[in-house]
Write a protein that holds these residues in place. Sequence first.
Motif, PDB file in Angstrom:
ATOM      1  N   VAL A 240      13.289 -90.168 -12.508  1.00  0.00           N
ATOM      2  CA  VAL A 240      13.981 -91.398 -12.898  1.00  0.00           C
ATOM      3  C   VAL A 240      13.051 -92.410 -13.582  1.00  0.00           C
TER       4      VAL A 240
ATOM      5  N   LYS B  34      18.786 -94.209  -0.442  1.00  0.00           N
ATOM      6  CA  LYS B  34      19.597 -94.063  -1.665  1.00  0.00           C
ATOM      7  C   LYS B  34      21.077 -94.241  -1.375  1.00  0.00           C
TER       8      LYS B  34
ATOM      9  N   ASP C  46      21.387 -96.836 -11.998  1.00  0.00           N
ATOM     10  CA  ASP C  46      20.107 -96.552 -11.348  1.00  0.00           C
ATOM     11  C   ASP C  46      20.338 -95.990  -9.937  1.00  0.00           C
TER      12      ASP C  46
ATOM     13  N   SER D  92       9.968 -87.842  -2.837  1.00  0.00           N
ATOM     14  CA  SER D  92       9.803 -89.106  -3.563  1.00  0.00           C
ATOM     15  C   SER D  92       9.004 -88.924  -4.857  1.00  0.00           C
TER      16      SER D  92
ATOM     17  N   GLY E 128      19.479 -92.172  -8.537  1.00  0.00           N
ATOM     18  CA  GLY E 128      18.583 -91.975  -7.398  1.00  0.00           C
ATOM     19  C   GLY E 128      19.267 -91.225  -6.268  1.00  0.00           C
TER      20      GLY E 128
ATOM     21  N   LEU F 101      11.512 -87.557  -7.310  1.00  0.00           N
ATOM     22  CA  LEU F 101      12.389 -88.677  -7.664  1.00  0.00           C
ATOM     23  C   LEU F 101      11.716 -89.603  -8.675  1.00  0.00           C
TER      24      LEU F 101
END
Lengths: 198, 198
Positions: free
Chosen positions: B81, A50, B49, B74, B53, B77
């Motif tokens: 998103v 990221k 984006d 993950s 993240g 995440l």
Amino acid sequence: MDMDITLSDYEYEIYVIKKYIHKFIKDKIIVSALYPKSDDFENKECFGDKILGYRVVEMVTTEYDFVPKPGTTSRILDSSVANETLSQLYSRLEIEPYITGPAFSNYKKKADVVEVIICELKRSKDEVAMKVLELLILLLIQHGMFYYMSDEIWRAQCSNRDTMSAIVKYLNSQVPQVRHATCLSGEVVLKVSKYDYN
Amino acid sequence: MDMDITLSDYEYEIYVIKKYIHKFIKDKIIVSALYPKSDDFENKECFGDKILGYRVVEMVTTEYDFVPKPGTTSRILDSSVANETLSQLYSRLEIEPYITGPAFSNYKKKADVVEVIICELKRSKDEVAMKVLELLILLLIQHGMFYYMSDEIWRAQCSNRDTMSAIVKYLNSQVPQVRHATCLSGEVVLKVSKYDYN
């Protein structure tokens, strides 16, 4: 291999980054990257990914004097952060001997190590580590821009080269022995003297 | 719809974010998000984006008192998103009337608008906009954590709730009329008085 040609344009920068990465391993600024089986590794890999994506897009969309055309930003991004690119950097930085466990046979795992290194450099908040990280990311962006040879991209690449020179100068001033060691190679001496012009 | 339930836990926060987003549109802090066909929109969507993240992973991996288990970061995440989540937020924030061109019929385009808004809030460097952005991202993380009900995640969610309360208090103190307007609804008055305890 094309990809190799683009990274080969930056022999000296890669050399400087490598020296510092090895130093940071000795100084325990880089630790988790060497233990690919730890829980910490996975979290740091995710964060490193990221950090890298954020910084590449930030640079491409805000730090040059043009607005990238539709698709250009994501194509530069994809190429800059591709596992193939990062795994090549992993090999060039000669990190393998420091890794615990068996050698990696695939791109993805090598790329993951580079992402963990990015995370550890960022989190260290060490001023020199930040500069090494910036140089590493600029190198990846130069690579990502390689196939988009418009005038705008060319100007961006020139601007990157100036920034990279300035960072290399700073890093050389921090650890003079990195520079002296480099001067052992005739080919690299020429590149060193290039930075003396600034 | 499950997803709706989790966002519905944060009616008041969504209300505050919405009021400010509409204010930022009027104040021209949010501009590109309203023009989905511009080149600028695509670049800002890409950057938004990455900002999102980066911040989600930074929070999940560094700001709570635990190391997430493999895969947890993950998964949180991905859920935080997801286009479905962002497009739902798009609807709840009632941005549609401000958009130029025909109404969107798919998730992806609505999610893109929210990503451009995230980019524009971040780039504004406006202190209030930063707080609104932080609240918006915390809301998405709470949503992303909803399906991972371990003790650790529960503690992280409690910590987020405290942070969200503090941000809402700050935002109310910036524009008192947002708070007054809220008090017109009987149901929301109870939620407002909750923040008075702090």
